[in-house]
Design an enzyme around this catalytic site. Structure first.
Site, PDB file in Angstrom:
ATOM      1  N   GLU A 115       4.603   5.283   3.805  1.00  0.00           N
ATOM      2  CA  GLU A 115       3.966   6.566   4.155  1.00  0.00           C
ATOM      3  C   GLU A 115       5.019   7.493   4.768  1.00  0.00           C
ATOM      4  O   GLU A 115       5.481   7.263   5.887  1.00  0.00           O
ATOM      5  CB  GLU A 115       2.810   6.332   5.135  1.00  0.00           C
ATOM      6  CG  GLU A 115       2.120   7.605   5.624  1.00  0.00           C
ATOM      7  CD  GLU A 115       1.703   8.540   4.491  1.00  0.00           C
ATOM      8  OE1 GLU A 115       0.793   8.194   3.738  1.00  0.00           O
ATOM      9  OE2 GLU A 115       2.318   9.622   4.337  1.00  0.00           O
ATOM     10  N   GLU A 153       0.856  -1.197   0.000  1.00  0.00           N
ATOM     11  CA  GLU A 153       0.000   0.000   0.000  1.00  0.00           C
ATOM     12  C   GLU A 153       0.884   1.237   0.000  1.00  0.00           C
ATOM     13  O   GLU A 153       1.758   1.399   0.866  1.00  0.00           O
ATOM     14  CB  GLU A 153      -0.975   0.016   1.190  1.00  0.00           C
ATOM     15  CG  GLU A 153      -1.917   1.218   1.070  1.00  0.00           C
ATOM     16  CD  GLU A 153      -3.149   1.179   1.963  1.00  0.00           C
ATOM     17  OE1 GLU A 153      -3.553   0.077   2.389  1.00  0.00           O
ATOM     18  OE2 GLU A 153      -3.698   2.262   2.227  1.00  0.00           O
ATOM     19  N   LYS A 170      -3.536  21.362  -9.921  1.00  0.00           N
ATOM     20  CA  LYS A 170      -3.094  22.426 -10.840  1.00  0.00           C
ATOM     21  C   LYS A 170      -2.288  21.812 -11.980  1.00  0.00           C
ATOM     22  O   LYS A 170      -1.432  20.946 -11.735  1.00  0.00           O
ATOM     23  CB  LYS A 170      -2.218  23.446 -10.102  1.00  0.00           C
ATOM     24  CG  LYS A 170      -3.014  24.319  -9.172  1.00  0.00           C
ATOM     25  CD  LYS A 170      -2.126  25.359  -8.535  1.00  0.00           C
ATOM     26  CE  LYS A 170      -2.916  26.124  -7.501  1.00  0.00           C
ATOM     27  NZ  LYS A 170      -2.081  26.823  -6.549  1.00  0.00           N
ATOM     28  N   ASP A 203       9.457   8.041   0.570  1.00  0.00           N
ATOM     29  CA  ASP A 203       8.916   7.880  -0.777  1.00  0.00           C
ATOM     30  C   ASP A 203       8.824   6.401  -1.181  1.00  0.00           C
ATOM     31  O   ASP A 203       9.797   5.646  -1.057  1.00  0.00           O
ATOM     32  CB  ASP A 203       9.880   8.635  -1.723  1.00  0.00           C
ATOM     33  CG  ASP A 203       9.391   8.704  -3.148  1.00  0.00           C
ATOM     34  OD1 ASP A 203       8.356   8.115  -3.471  1.00  0.00           O
ATOM     35  OD2 ASP A 203      10.092   9.381  -3.943  1.00  0.00           O
ATOM     36  N   ASP A 222      -2.200  12.068  -3.342  1.00  0.00           N
ATOM     37  CA  ASP A 222      -2.264  13.533  -3.433  1.00  0.00           C
ATOM     38  C   ASP A 222      -2.646  13.915  -4.867  1.00  0.00           C
ATOM     39  O   ASP A 222      -1.995  13.473  -5.818  1.00  0.00           O
ATOM     40  CB  ASP A 222      -0.913  14.148  -3.057  1.00  0.00           C
ATOM     41  CG  ASP A 222      -0.598  13.922  -1.579  1.00  0.00           C
ATOM     42  OD1 ASP A 222      -1.532  13.825  -0.768  1.00  0.00           O
ATOM     43  OD2 ASP A 222       0.594  13.824  -1.235  1.00  0.00           O
ATOM     44  N   ASP A 240     -10.916  10.962  -5.579  1.00  0.00           N
ATOM     45  CA  ASP A 240     -12.143  11.755  -5.575  1.00  0.00           C
ATOM     46  C   ASP A 240     -12.028  12.901  -6.583  1.00  0.00           C
ATOM     47  O   ASP A 240     -12.858  13.792  -6.596  1.00  0.00           O
ATOM     48  CB  ASP A 240     -12.410  12.320  -4.171  1.00  0.00           C
ATOM     49  CG  ASP A 240     -11.243  13.127  -3.651  1.00  0.00           C
ATOM     50  OD1 ASP A 240     -10.086  12.801  -3.997  1.00  0.00           O
ATOM     51  OD2 ASP A 240     -11.454  14.098  -2.904  1.00  0.00           O
TER      52      ASP A 240
END
Ligand SMILES: C[S@@+](CC[C@H](N)C(=O)[O-])C[C@H]1O[C@@H](n2cnc3c(N)ncnc32)[C@H](O)[C@@H]1O
Length: 241
Positions: free
Chosen positions: A97, A72, A150, A124, A146, A182
């Site tokens: 994470e 994950e 933009k 990372d 994330d 989302d």
């Protein structure tokens, strides 16, 4: 010819894709850790952390034999990872994470529930992919990465032709990559890259398949935030050919 590390070959132009290294652009730290969380970072994390460098031998990371290894990336507070580790005790789960407060939350659950089938990387995830052997992972999960909405920041997205090529190398044929977002533009971005990948095929059982959560889905903290703010998730499953 289009190659994974040739960003100029993408539809969005030279700045669109993530480079191979330095693929973490987020925060490492949030608010101050509680004393117990700081203790877990100092004492428990070093016992569960992946070796710092060199090729990884995933089954050897775990104290007891495991039937499969799952990965994950960007587990946040670890809601999904913990539920999976508890539901599939025979599977070794590697979680990546870099956000230390998320890592501390996950460690609290690992500690309280006595979970033994988890190994962790607090930086990372992309370099970890490069250290994993071919076909060593059953399923990989990238849940609400994330979004970098933009246009000039899209190259920071964790999904790129390059990371998909690495995921294609490490996930064994028949294995799954599960991706949730989302942000509609990120769903389209990911489907475009899956579509042009020779390693993956998008699995959609019906027309609105991508609007339905997976069986047994554990909603994450970020998904709950998306619901509160009125955004609808997309759930994408790509099968390794
Ligand atoms: C929007 S949060 C979602 C967290 C969680 N998956 C959820 O659904 O609640 C994205 C997470 O990905 C992590 N992340 C970002 N880039 C990463 C990278 N290159 N490797 C590993 N994790 C990363 C961030 O630290 C952050 O916790």
């Amino acid at each position: 010819m289009m190659t994974p590390d040739d960003p100029s070959a993408t539809a969005e132009g030279p700045e669109a894709e993530s480079p191979w290294s330095n693929t973490f652009y987020g925060r490492r730290k949030g608010k101050r850790l509680r004393d117990r969380q700081a203790e877990l970072i100092a004492d428990l994390l070093p016992r569960l952390r992946l070796p710092e460098s060199g090729p990884l031998d995933p089954p050897a990371l775990f104290d007891t034999p495991v039937d499969d290894i799952w990965l994950e990336i960007g587990f946040g507070g670890g809601e999904h990872l913990i539920a999976q580790a508890q539901a599939y005790r025979n599977v070794g789960i590697i979680g990546c994470e870099p956000f230390i407060n998320g890592m501390a939350k996950l460690l609290s659950h690992v500690d309280e529930a006595g979970i033994g089938n988890v190994r962790l990387h607090d930086a990372d995830a992309v370099p970890v992919l490069g250290r994993l052997p071919d076909a060593s992972i059953g399923h990989a999960f990238i849940l609400y990465p994330d979004p970098w909405p933009k246009r000039r920041h899209r190259r920071r997205r964790i999904i790129s032709d390059a990371t998909l090529a690495q995921l294609g190398r490490v996930i064994r044929p028949g294995g799954l990559l599960r991706f949730a977002t989302d942000i509609d533009d990120y769903a389209a971005w990911t489907l475009a890259r899956i579509g042009r990948s020779s390693d993956f095929i998008w699995q959609a059982a019906c027309a609105d398949d991508w609007r339905k959560p997976w069986d047994g889905w554990i909603s994450t903290r970020y998904e709950q935030k998306a619901f509160r703010e009125g955004r609808k998730p997309s759930y994408i499953t790509a099968i390794r050919r």
